[in-house]
Design a protein around this motif. Structure first.
Motif, mmCIF file in Angstrom:
data_model
loop_
_atom_site.group_PDB
_atom_site.id
_atom_site.type_symbol
_atom_site.label_atom_id
_atom_site.label_comp_id
_atom_site.label_asym_id
_atom_site.label_seq_id
_atom_site.Cartn_x
_atom_site.Cartn_y
_atom_site.Cartn_z
ATOM 1 N N HIS A 175 0.836 -1.195 0.000
ATOM 2 C CA HIS A 175 0.000 0.000 0.000
ATOM 3 C C HIS A 175 0.868 1.241 0.000
ATOM 4 C CE1 HIS A 175 -3.825 -2.109 1.794
ATOM 5 N NE2 HIS A 175 -3.205 -2.826 0.875
ATOM 6 N N TYR A 186 -4.094 3.363 -13.693
ATOM 7 C CA TYR A 186 -4.000 2.459 -12.548
ATOM 8 C C TYR A 186 -2.872 1.457 -12.786
ATOM 9 C CZ TYR A 186 -8.548 4.341 -11.235
ATOM 10 O OH TYR A 186 -9.567 5.180 -10.888
ATOM 11 N N HIS A 201 -1.276 -5.417 -10.895
ATOM 12 C CA HIS A 201 -2.057 -5.112 -9.706
ATOM 13 C C HIS A 201 -2.850 -3.819 -9.862
ATOM 14 C CE1 HIS A 201 -0.303 -7.948 -6.560
ATOM 15 N NE2 HIS A 201 0.252 -8.300 -7.700
ATOM 16 N N ARG A 252 -5.977 -3.353 -10.212
ATOM 17 C CA ARG A 252 -7.183 -3.291 -9.388
ATOM 18 C C ARG A 252 -6.871 -2.893 -7.960
ATOM 19 N NH1 ARG A 252 -11.217 -7.154 -12.484
ATOM 20 N NH2 ARG A 252 -12.755 -5.713 -11.718
ATOM 21 N N GLN A 253 -5.728 -3.325 -7.462
ATOM 22 C CA GLN A 253 -5.376 -3.003 -6.093
ATOM 23 C C GLN A 253 -5.135 -1.503 -5.934
ATOM 24 O OE1 GLN A 253 -1.987 -5.025 -4.350
ATOM 25 N NE2 GLN A 253 -2.590 -4.361 -2.324
ATOM 26 N N GLY A 269 -6.820 0.848 -7.351
ATOM 27 C CA GLY A 269 -8.136 1.433 -7.139
ATOM 28 C C GLY A 269 -8.621 1.166 -5.726
ATOM 29 N N ARG A 270 -8.385 -0.044 -5.265
ATOM 30 C CA ARG A 270 -8.839 -0.412 -3.927
ATOM 31 C C ARG A 270 -8.141 0.446 -2.871
ATOM 32 N NH1 ARG A 270 -7.024 -5.202 -2.980
ATOM 33 N NH2 ARG A 270 -7.605 -5.813 -5.071
ATOM 34 N N GLY A 273 -9.392 3.878 -2.525
ATOM 35 C CA GLY A 273 -10.634 3.946 -1.773
ATOM 36 C C GLY A 273 -10.384 3.860 -0.284
ATOM 37 N N VAL A 274 -9.531 2.908 0.099
ATOM 38 C CA VAL A 274 -9.238 2.693 1.514
ATOM 39 C C VAL A 274 -8.615 3.922 2.183
ATOM 40 C CG1 VAL A 274 -7.799 1.392 3.123
ATOM 41 C CG2 VAL A 274 -8.994 0.202 1.284
#
Length: 113
Positions: free
Chosen positions: A8, A26, A38, A40-41, A43-44, A47-48
């Motif tokens: 992260h 992304y 990665h 998609r991660q 984007g995740r 958000g987090v």
DNA sequence: TCCTTGACCATTA
DNA sequence: ATAATGGCCAAGG
């Protein structure tokens, strides 16, 4: 305080380093963070950690389109933020050959003619 | 564990 | 240019 996982942190660091007036996909961010495939991660993670102060609006899909659905609140906000820093958004899309972080210089020169 | 869900991507039709 | 498809991979239930 919760500690941030290294993956992260790497992603957040890359996003933070996107220059003002430029955009990145992304997938490109994932690659730069040393995490190919990665997308998609990314984007995740965005958000987090949305509470953090990040240039999230400079992140687009690989084709230059805003990821949020047209008409949505987030879509409008992202569009506004981009326009604020001089990034042209036409029909919910940005020309990556011009505003991409790693832009295609050839294409840019061609447009000047 | 297995199954579902995404701020995704490249390819194909 | 748009849409379907299969692949991708971490989180969460």
């Amino acid at each position: 305080m919760a500690d941030i996982p290294p993956e992260h942190a790497a992603i957040l660091r890359v996003i933070h380093s996107i220059p003002r007036g430029r955009v990145a996909s992304y997938g490109e961010i994932a690659r730069r963070a040393g995490l190919p495939r990665h997308a998609r991660q990314v984007g995740r993670v965005l958000g987090v950690y949305s509470a953090l102060k990040l240039p999230w609006h400079r992140v687009l899909r690989s084709d230059g389109r805003i990821a949020f659905p047209k008409g949505s609140r987030s879509h409008r906000e992202q569009r506004a933020l981009l326009l604020d820093e001089g990034v042209i958004v036409r029909n919910g899309r940005v020309d990556l050959a011009i505003f991409g972080w790693q832009r295609d210089v050839d294409a840019q020169l061609w447009k000047l003619v």
